[in-house]
Scaffold this motif. Structure first.
Motif, mmCIF file in Angstrom:
data_model
loop_
_atom_site.group_PDB
_atom_site.id
_atom_site.type_symbol
_atom_site.label_atom_id
_atom_site.label_comp_id
_atom_site.label_asym_id
_atom_site.label_seq_id
_atom_site.Cartn_x
_atom_site.Cartn_y
_atom_site.Cartn_z
ATOM 1 N N SER A 1 74.747 -22.786 122.131
ATOM 2 C CA SER A 1 73.351 -22.644 121.711
ATOM 3 C C SER A 1 72.618 -21.781 122.723
ATOM 4 O O SER A 1 73.179 -21.381 123.751
ATOM 5 N N ARG A 2 71.345 -21.495 122.429
ATOM 6 C CA ARG A 2 70.587 -20.659 123.348
ATOM 7 C C ARG A 2 69.135 -21.107 123.411
ATOM 8 O O ARG A 2 68.632 -21.756 122.487
ATOM 9 N N ASP A 3 68.496 -20.760 124.512
ATOM 10 C CA ASP A 3 67.056 -20.956 124.697
ATOM 11 C C ASP A 3 66.495 -19.586 125.063
ATOM 12 O O ASP A 3 66.587 -19.143 126.213
ATOM 13 N N THR A 4 65.934 -18.910 124.081
ATOM 14 C CA THR A 4 65.468 -17.551 124.325
ATOM 15 C C THR A 4 64.274 -17.509 125.273
ATOM 16 O O THR A 4 64.072 -16.519 125.971
ATOM 17 N N SER A 5 63.508 -18.594 125.316
ATOM 18 C CA SER A 5 62.335 -18.620 126.211
ATOM 19 C C SER A 5 62.759 -18.634 127.683
ATOM 20 O O SER A 5 62.022 -18.177 128.560
ATOM 21 N N LYS A 6 63.969 -19.157 127.935
ATOM 22 C CA LYS A 6 64.479 -19.207 129.303
ATOM 23 C C LYS A 6 65.573 -18.172 129.543
ATOM 24 O O LYS A 6 66.098 -18.073 130.653
ATOM 25 N N ASN A 7 65.927 -17.422 128.492
ATOM 26 C CA ASN A 7 67.010 -16.440 128.574
ATOM 27 C C ASN A 7 68.312 -17.093 129.050
ATOM 28 O O ASN A 7 68.992 -16.612 129.973
ATOM 29 N N GLN A 8 68.626 -18.206 128.408
ATOM 30 C CA GLN A 8 69.813 -18.981 128.738
ATOM 31 C C GLN A 8 70.631 -19.248 127.481
ATOM 32 O O GLN A 8 70.094 -19.321 126.379
ATOM 33 N N PHE A 9 71.930 -19.416 127.668
ATOM 34 C CA PHE A 9 72.757 -19.944 126.598
ATOM 35 C C PHE A 9 73.664 -21.015 127.183
ATOM 36 O O PHE A 9 73.962 -21.007 128.379
ATOM 37 N N SER A 10 74.061 -21.944 126.323
ATOM 38 C CA SER A 10 74.727 -23.139 126.808
ATOM 39 C C SER A 10 76.001 -23.439 126.032
ATOM 40 O O SER A 10 76.151 -23.039 124.876
ATOM 41 N N LEU A 11 76.880 -24.165 126.690
ATOM 42 C CA LEU A 11 78.140 -24.611 126.106
ATOM 43 C C LEU A 11 78.180 -26.122 126.119
ATOM 44 O O LEU A 11 77.841 -26.749 127.121
ATOM 45 N N GLN A 12 78.601 -26.688 125.010
ATOM 46 C CA GLN A 12 78.922 -28.113 124.976
ATOM 47 C C GLN A 12 80.335 -28.263 124.431
ATOM 48 O O GLN A 12 80.647 -27.720 123.376
ATOM 49 N N LEU A 13 81.154 -28.974 125.162
ATOM 50 C CA LEU A 13 82.533 -29.243 124.759
ATOM 51 C C LEU A 13 82.712 -30.757 124.747
ATOM 52 O O LEU A 13 82.614 -31.403 125.800
ATOM 53 N N SER A 14 82.952 -31.300 123.592
ATOM 54 C CA SER A 14 83.003 -32.754 123.447
ATOM 55 C C SER A 14 84.419 -33.298 123.623
ATOM 56 O O SER A 14 85.406 -32.561 123.581
ATOM 57 N N SER A 15 84.488 -34.586 123.825
ATOM 58 C CA SER A 15 85.762 -35.320 123.906
ATOM 59 C C SER A 15 86.744 -34.650 124.864
ATOM 60 O O SER A 15 87.896 -34.379 124.515
ATOM 61 N N VAL A 16 86.284 -34.392 126.066
ATOM 62 C CA VAL A 16 87.123 -33.659 127.012
ATOM 63 C C VAL A 16 88.282 -34.521 127.502
ATOM 64 O O VAL A 16 88.208 -35.751 127.538
ATOM 65 N N THR A 17 89.350 -33.826 127.863
ATOM 66 C CA THR A 17 90.528 -34.438 128.468
ATOM 67 C C THR A 17 90.849 -33.670 129.749
ATOM 68 O O THR A 17 90.280 -32.609 129.998
ATOM 69 N N PRO A 18 91.779 -34.173 130.552
ATOM 70 C CA PRO A 18 92.142 -33.414 131.769
ATOM 71 C C PRO A 18 92.609 -31.985 131.478
ATOM 72 O O PRO A 18 92.501 -31.117 132.355
ATOM 73 N N GLU A 19 93.091 -31.743 130.260
ATOM 74 C CA GLU A 19 93.513 -30.381 129.890
ATOM 75 C C GLU A 19 92.334 -29.407 129.797
ATOM 76 O O GLU A 19 92.532 -28.190 129.717
ATOM 77 N N ASP A 20 91.130 -29.911 129.801
ATOM 78 C CA ASP A 20 89.938 -29.057 129.794
ATOM 79 C C ASP A 20 89.497 -28.684 131.203
ATOM 80 O O ASP A 20 88.511 -27.960 131.376
ATOM 81 N N THR A 21 90.210 -29.151 132.205
ATOM 82 C CA THR A 21 89.929 -28.743 133.578
ATOM 83 C C THR A 21 90.180 -27.248 133.718
ATOM 84 O O THR A 21 91.254 -26.748 133.368
ATOM 85 N N ALA A 22 89.177 -26.526 134.211
ATOM 86 C CA ALA A 22 89.287 -25.067 134.280
ATOM 87 C C ALA A 22 88.115 -24.485 135.041
ATOM 88 O O ALA A 22 87.123 -25.170 135.303
ATOM 89 N N MET A 23 88.238 -23.209 135.350
ATOM 90 C CA MET A 23 87.093 -22.425 135.790
ATOM 91 C C MET A 23 86.436 -21.893 134.529
ATOM 92 O O MET A 23 87.100 -21.276 133.690
ATOM 93 N N TYR A 24 85.163 -22.143 134.392
ATOM 94 C CA TYR A 24 84.415 -21.713 133.206
ATOM 95 C C TYR A 24 83.515 -20.532 133.566
ATOM 96 O O TYR A 24 82.753 -20.598 134.538
ATOM 97 N N TYR A 25 83.621 -19.490 132.749
ATOM 98 C CA TYR A 25 82.838 -18.278 132.957
ATOM 99 C C TYR A 25 81.937 -18.012 131.760
ATOM 100 O O TYR A 25 82.340 -18.244 130.613
ATOM 101 N N CYS A 26 80.754 -17.474 132.024
ATOM 102 C CA CYS A 26 79.971 -16.875 130.956
ATOM 103 C C CYS A 26 80.013 -15.360 131.159
ATOM 104 O O CYS A 26 80.141 -14.874 132.292
ATOM 105 N N ALA A 27 79.918 -14.637 130.051
ATOM 106 C CA ALA A 27 80.067 -13.199 130.121
ATOM 107 C C ALA A 27 79.275 -12.519 129.012
ATOM 108 O O ALA A 27 79.056 -13.107 127.940
ATOM 109 N N ARG A 28 78.875 -11.277 129.263
ATOM 110 C CA ARG A 28 78.216 -10.481 128.250
ATOM 111 C C ARG A 28 79.214 -9.514 127.629
ATOM 112 O O ARG A 28 79.934 -8.799 128.340
ATOM 113 N N GLY A 29 79.223 -9.489 126.314
ATOM 114 C CA GLY A 29 80.104 -8.589 125.608
ATOM 115 C C GLY A 29 79.333 -7.603 124.761
ATOM 116 O O GLY A 29 78.268 -7.915 124.233
#
Length: 122
Positions: free
Chosen positions: A72-100
């Motif tokens: 999702s995004r909040d244009t007033s704050k110029n932010q975008f967000s990630l939600q990942l539900s029901s996480v397991t240890p396999e979701d352990t990672a370095m998370y990056y945001c990027a512009r494409g």
């Protein structure tokens, strides 16, 4: 100069929801024709594209993560967000945001955040 900065908790318990925010400076997330993505890299593995929110607010997700992912995004704050539900240890990672930049058959990434480590553990 566009800058992206990830933020969020570094430790999440199994079965909970991982929530990260990317704050963008030096450019608007509503500018055509850019798309804003979340990409992760588990330890010892390659990059995994998770999903994107485009300049017009449309979203697309990796088929393997679609059932658990929301961007999702909040244009007033110029932010975008990630939600990942029901996480397991396999979701352990370095998370990056990027512009494409939207190109035929996908995106070409030109700016990345520094990444934030997320560990899933009880």
């Amino acid at each position: 100069q566009v800058q992206l900065q990830e933020s969020g908790p570094g430790l999440v318990k199994p079965s909970q929801t991982l929530s990260l925010t990317c704050t963008v400076s030096g450019g608007s997330i509503t500018t055509s024709y850019y798309a804003w993505s979340w990409i992760r890299q588990p330890p010892g593995k390659g990059l995994e594209w998770m999903g994107v929110i485009a300049y017009d607010g449309s979203t697309y997700y990796s088929p393997s993560l679609k059932s658990r992912t929301s961007i999702s995004r909040d244009t007033s704050k110029n932010q975008f967000s990630l939600q990942l539900s029901s996480v397991t240890p396999e979701d352990t990672a370095m998370y990056y945001c990027a512009r494409g930049v939207v190109i035929p058959r996908g995106y070409e990434y030109d700016y990345w955040g520094q990444g934030t480590q997320v560990t899933v553990s009880s």
